[in-house]
Design an enzyme around this catalytic site. Structure first.
Site, mmCIF file in Angstrom:
data_model
loop_
_atom_site.group_PDB
_atom_site.id
_atom_site.type_symbol
_atom_site.label_atom_id
_atom_site.label_comp_id
_atom_site.label_asym_id
_atom_site.label_seq_id
_atom_site.Cartn_x
_atom_site.Cartn_y
_atom_site.Cartn_z
ATOM 1 N N ASP A 119 -11.913 -22.753 -4.234
ATOM 2 C CA ASP A 119 -13.308 -22.999 -4.604
ATOM 3 C C ASP A 119 -14.321 -22.427 -3.608
ATOM 4 O O ASP A 119 -15.487 -22.806 -3.605
ATOM 5 C CB ASP A 119 -13.567 -24.496 -4.834
ATOM 6 C CG ASP A 119 -13.163 -25.368 -3.646
ATOM 7 O OD1 ASP A 119 -13.204 -24.907 -2.491
ATOM 8 O OD2 ASP A 119 -12.803 -26.535 -3.883
ATOM 9 N N ARG A 137 -19.664 -21.567 -1.921
ATOM 10 C CA ARG A 137 -18.890 -22.721 -2.397
ATOM 11 C C ARG A 137 -19.232 -22.891 -3.866
ATOM 12 O O ARG A 137 -20.403 -23.006 -4.235
ATOM 13 C CB ARG A 137 -19.264 -23.968 -1.586
ATOM 14 C CG ARG A 137 -18.646 -25.268 -2.080
ATOM 15 C CD ARG A 137 -17.117 -25.217 -1.985
ATOM 16 N NE ARG A 137 -16.512 -26.522 -2.168
ATOM 17 C CZ ARG A 137 -16.277 -27.114 -3.337
ATOM 18 N NH1 ARG A 137 -16.644 -26.524 -4.464
ATOM 19 N NH2 ARG A 137 -15.695 -28.292 -3.387
ATOM 20 N N ASP A 180 -13.693 -28.892 -7.554
ATOM 21 C CA ASP A 180 -12.975 -29.164 -6.314
ATOM 22 C C ASP A 180 -11.506 -28.833 -6.515
ATOM 23 O O ASP A 180 -10.829 -29.472 -7.321
ATOM 24 C CB ASP A 180 -13.142 -30.634 -5.925
ATOM 25 C CG ASP A 180 -12.570 -30.944 -4.560
ATOM 26 O OD1 ASP A 180 -12.681 -30.092 -3.649
ATOM 27 O OD2 ASP A 180 -12.016 -32.040 -4.395
ATOM 28 N N THR A 181 -11.040 -27.806 -5.798
ATOM 29 C CA THR A 181 -9.618 -27.463 -5.844
ATOM 30 C C THR A 181 -8.911 -28.167 -4.695
ATOM 31 O O THR A 181 -9.538 -28.526 -3.707
ATOM 32 C CB THR A 181 -9.398 -25.936 -5.732
ATOM 33 O OG1 THR A 181 -9.914 -25.472 -4.483
ATOM 34 C CG2 THR A 181 -10.053 -25.200 -6.890
ATOM 35 N N GLU A 214 -7.031 -28.854 -1.314
ATOM 36 C CA GLU A 214 -7.250 -28.220 -0.013
ATOM 37 C C GLU A 214 -6.042 -27.397 0.443
ATOM 38 O O GLU A 214 -4.900 -27.792 0.244
ATOM 39 C CB GLU A 214 -7.550 -29.279 1.053
ATOM 40 C CG GLU A 214 -8.834 -30.056 0.822
ATOM 41 C CD GLU A 214 -10.093 -29.219 0.904
ATOM 42 O OE1 GLU A 214 -10.067 -28.113 1.499
ATOM 43 O OE2 GLU A 214 -11.115 -29.648 0.364
ATOM 44 N N ARG A 266 -22.990 -22.987 3.577
ATOM 45 C CA ARG A 266 -22.481 -22.137 2.500
ATOM 46 C C ARG A 266 -23.473 -22.088 1.345
ATOM 47 O O ARG A 266 -24.071 -23.102 0.987
ATOM 48 C CB ARG A 266 -21.139 -22.661 1.988
ATOM 49 C CG ARG A 266 -20.040 -22.670 3.027
ATOM 50 C CD ARG A 266 -18.775 -23.294 2.516
ATOM 51 N NE ARG A 266 -18.972 -24.708 2.189
ATOM 52 C CZ ARG A 266 -17.978 -25.546 1.889
ATOM 53 N NH1 ARG A 266 -16.730 -25.128 1.857
ATOM 54 N NH2 ARG A 266 -18.243 -26.812 1.606
#
Length: 176
Positions: free
Chosen positions: A49, A63, A68-69, A71, A114
């Site tokens: 992501d 971002r 949300d992928t 980690e 970001r």
């Protein structure tokens, strides 16, 4: 408040993000023409992501908003289930040099500096954020006020979970 992962059965919760830039207006729909004018090019895929892009000759870390992928590169944290697969999928969607259109929302940057964006491939108009969720590589993550496509991502995750694909099939510890 802190960011909240949105399960497919949960109501949307919101959290404030502090940093701010001047954004473009969010589009009313996820549909884009077959080809759109690029405003960036992929320089590197950091993880599922997060992408480094070149905008006007300078590198920016982006971002992806609303998703949300798992980690893979968070300091002092283990690699999460389906993280490497999510990173690989994003690399397949966005090879180095891929031209992109980055759409902004209300808050322009996160607390880490970001750039926050919704990404579209310029050559075919593919809505990258949505595709990653739809294929089961990410869950929705809604952080107000950047919620232009929150409902789209929740529906995409619901369908991925229903179809038992991606992290929904592989990761027993993911919220259901």
């Amino acid at each position: 408040m802190t960011p909240v992962r949105i399960g497919t059965a949960s109501a949307l919760l919101a959290a404030a993000v502090v940093a701010c830039d001047t954004p473009s207006e969010p589009a009313a729909s996820t549909d884009r023409a077959d080809s759109i004018e690029a405003n960036a090019a992929v320089d590197d895929v950091v993880d599922g992501d997060t992408v480094d892009v070149i905008i006007d000759g300078r590198e920016e870390r982006v971002r992806l908003i609303g998703i949300d992928t798992p980690e893979t590169k968070k300091p002092n944290s283990p690699i999460e289930c389906f993280g490497p697969e999510a990173s690989s999928f994003t690399e397949q969607l966005l090879p180095v040099g891929t031209e992109l259109y980055i759409e902004r929302d209300i808050v322009g940057r996160d607390d880490y500096g970001r750039l926050l964006g919704y990404l579209y491939r310029a050559d075919d108009g593919l809505f990258v954020n949505d595709e990653i969720v739809r294929k089961g590589f990410a869950q929705p993550l809604s952080i107000a006020p950047n919620t232009a496509y929150a409902d789209v991502f929740v529906e995409a995750a619901r369908m991925a979970e229903q179809d038992d694909i991606g992290l929904w099939a592989e990761c027993a510890d993911r919220p259901r």
